[in-house]
Design a protein around this motif. Structure first.
Motif, PDB file in Angstrom:
ATOM      1  N   SER A 115       0.816  -1.221   0.000  1.00 48.69           N
ATOM      2  CA  SER A 115       0.000   0.000   0.000  1.00 48.69           C
ATOM      3  C   SER A 115       0.847   1.268   0.000  1.00 48.69           C
ATOM      4  O   SER A 115       0.299   2.367  -0.118  1.00 48.69           O
TER       5      SER A 115
ATOM      6  N   LYS B 131      -8.048   7.462   8.829  1.00 46.44           N
ATOM      7  CA  LYS B 131      -7.869   6.775   7.550  1.00 46.44           C
ATOM      8  C   LYS B 131      -7.681   7.790   6.445  1.00 46.44           C
ATOM      9  O   LYS B 131      -8.362   8.823   6.416  1.00 46.44           O
TER      10      LYS B 131
ATOM     11  N   GLU C  27      -4.546   4.521   8.836  1.00 42.89           N
ATOM     12  CA  GLU C  27      -4.672   3.443   7.856  1.00 42.89           C
ATOM     13  C   GLU C  27      -4.561   4.028   6.453  1.00 42.89           C
ATOM     14  O   GLU C  27      -5.295   4.955   6.098  1.00 42.89           O
TER      15      GLU C  27
ATOM     16  N   ILE D 147      -2.509  10.129  -1.788  1.00 43.34           N
ATOM     17  CA  ILE D 147      -2.565   9.886  -0.356  1.00 43.34           C
ATOM     18  C   ILE D 147      -1.723  10.892   0.436  1.00 43.34           C
ATOM     19  O   ILE D 147      -2.152  11.393   1.475  1.00 43.34           O
TER      20      ILE D 147
ATOM     21  N   ASN E   3      -5.346   5.778  -4.445  1.00 46.80           N
ATOM     22  CA  ASN E   3      -4.683   4.660  -5.115  1.00 46.80           C
ATOM     23  C   ASN E   3      -3.266   4.968  -5.557  1.00 46.80           C
ATOM     24  O   ASN E   3      -2.600   4.112  -6.147  1.00 46.80           O
TER      25      ASN E   3
ATOM     26  N   SER F  58      -7.442   7.770   2.116  1.00 45.59           N
ATOM     27  CA  SER F  58      -7.719   6.885   0.989  1.00 45.59           C
ATOM     28  C   SER F  58      -7.162   7.443  -0.309  1.00 45.59           C
ATOM     29  O   SER F  58      -7.103   8.660  -0.508  1.00 45.59           O
TER      30      SER F  58
ATOM     31  N   ASP G  38      -5.566   3.509   2.976  1.00 50.79           N
ATOM     32  CA  ASP G  38      -6.641   2.740   2.344  1.00 50.79           C
ATOM     33  C   ASP G  38      -6.455   2.764   0.829  1.00 50.79           C
ATOM     34  O   ASP G  38      -6.737   3.769   0.174  1.00 50.79           O
ATOM     35  N   VAL G  39      -5.965   1.656   0.263  1.00 53.28           N
ATOM     36  CA  VAL G  39      -5.671   1.552  -1.169  1.00 53.28           C
ATOM     37  C   VAL G  39      -6.439   0.363  -1.747  1.00 53.28           C
ATOM     38  O   VAL G  39      -6.484  -0.708  -1.135  1.00 53.28           O
ATOM     39  N   ASP G  40      -7.040   0.551  -2.904  1.00 50.77           N
ATOM     40  CA  ASP G  40      -7.757  -0.530  -3.592  1.00 50.77           C
ATOM     41  C   ASP G  40      -6.809  -1.714  -3.798  1.00 50.77           C
ATOM     42  O   ASP G  40      -5.743  -1.573  -4.395  1.00 50.77           O
TER      43      ASP G  40
END
Length: 227
Positions: free
Chosen positions: A17, A204, A122, A213, A208, A206, A124-126
């Motif tokens: 990530s 968090k 956190e 990010i 990609n 988010s 948060d990545v696909d």
């Protein structure tokens, strides 16, 4: 802008990530933050042939995780050696703790030193994007430097930028093998997030790509700890 109060940060995120990339960017923007990577510590202990390094190596070679007690001891000792077990020093952890059991054990050590984590983020990545990245990932094994042929390629194809050493394609850097790592992460992350959410320190961000990010992560730190 800079931080006006000490930050003790844990970055969470699935394998692949971009935790290492985000860490590097944070250290450049906020020079007072110091970083501790569980992977770097393990590699240095193994390379040095210490007792802990030999023990860890035996587990890793057999495809097993290093036991919680060994990891907690390793991280705690490093924090103490660095003189970071206090409430004045800013630092971040990358790659540890991975489980709620590790988190609870580490929390006990930090609490006794009045050096509790005060932010957990956190990334948060696909995970479909992560699998695509993994197929294009190459590594300089001695240093742990990671390259991606799509968005972070080496200056000379398949050569480390700093040493010129050849890069390596790790055996587990295939979509099939890596999916198993993601499955395990997905099982472990829920209770770990709940552990830190109960303490009111979980956030968090988010996106990609690192460039999406990082501005969010940087702004979060400035909002919470800057001026």
């Amino acid at each position: 802008m800079s931080l006006v109060r000490p930050l003790r940060l844990l970055l969470l995120g699935a394998p692949g990530s971009g935790k290492g990339t985000q860490t590097s960017r944070l250290l450049k923007q906020f020079p007072l933050i110091q970083s501790l990577s569980s992977g770097d510590i393990l590699r240095s202990q193994i390379a040095a042939g210490t007792d802990v390094g030999k023990l860890a190596s035996s587990y890793i070679k057999n495809g097993q995780l290093v036991p919680d007690a060994t990891m907690v001891s390793l991280i705690s000792n490093q924090l103490e050696q660095n003189s970071w077990l206090n409430k004045e020093t800013s630092w971040l952890l990358d790659g540890f703790p991975r489980t709620v059991e590790q988190a609870a054990a580490l929390n006990g050590v930090l609490e006794s030193a009045d050096a509790n984590l005060n932010l957990v983020v956190e990334l948060d990545v696909d995970q479909k994007v992560i699998l695509e990245r993994i197929e294009a990932r190459w590594v300089h094994l001695p240093s742990g430097r990671v390259y991606n042929l799509d968005y972070n390629p080496p200056k000379v194809p398949y050569k480390d930028d700093l040493t010129g050493d050849p890069l390596t394609k790790r055996e587990d850097d295939t979509a099939e093998v890596f999916q198993r790592r993601l499955d395990k992460y997905n099982q472990e992350i829920v209770p770990l997030k709940e552990f830190y959410d109960r303490r009111g320190i979980l956030s968090k961000v988010s996106g990609n790509t690192s460039d999406i990010i990082y501005p969010k992560l940087s702004q979060l730190l400035l909002d919470e700890f800057g001026h």
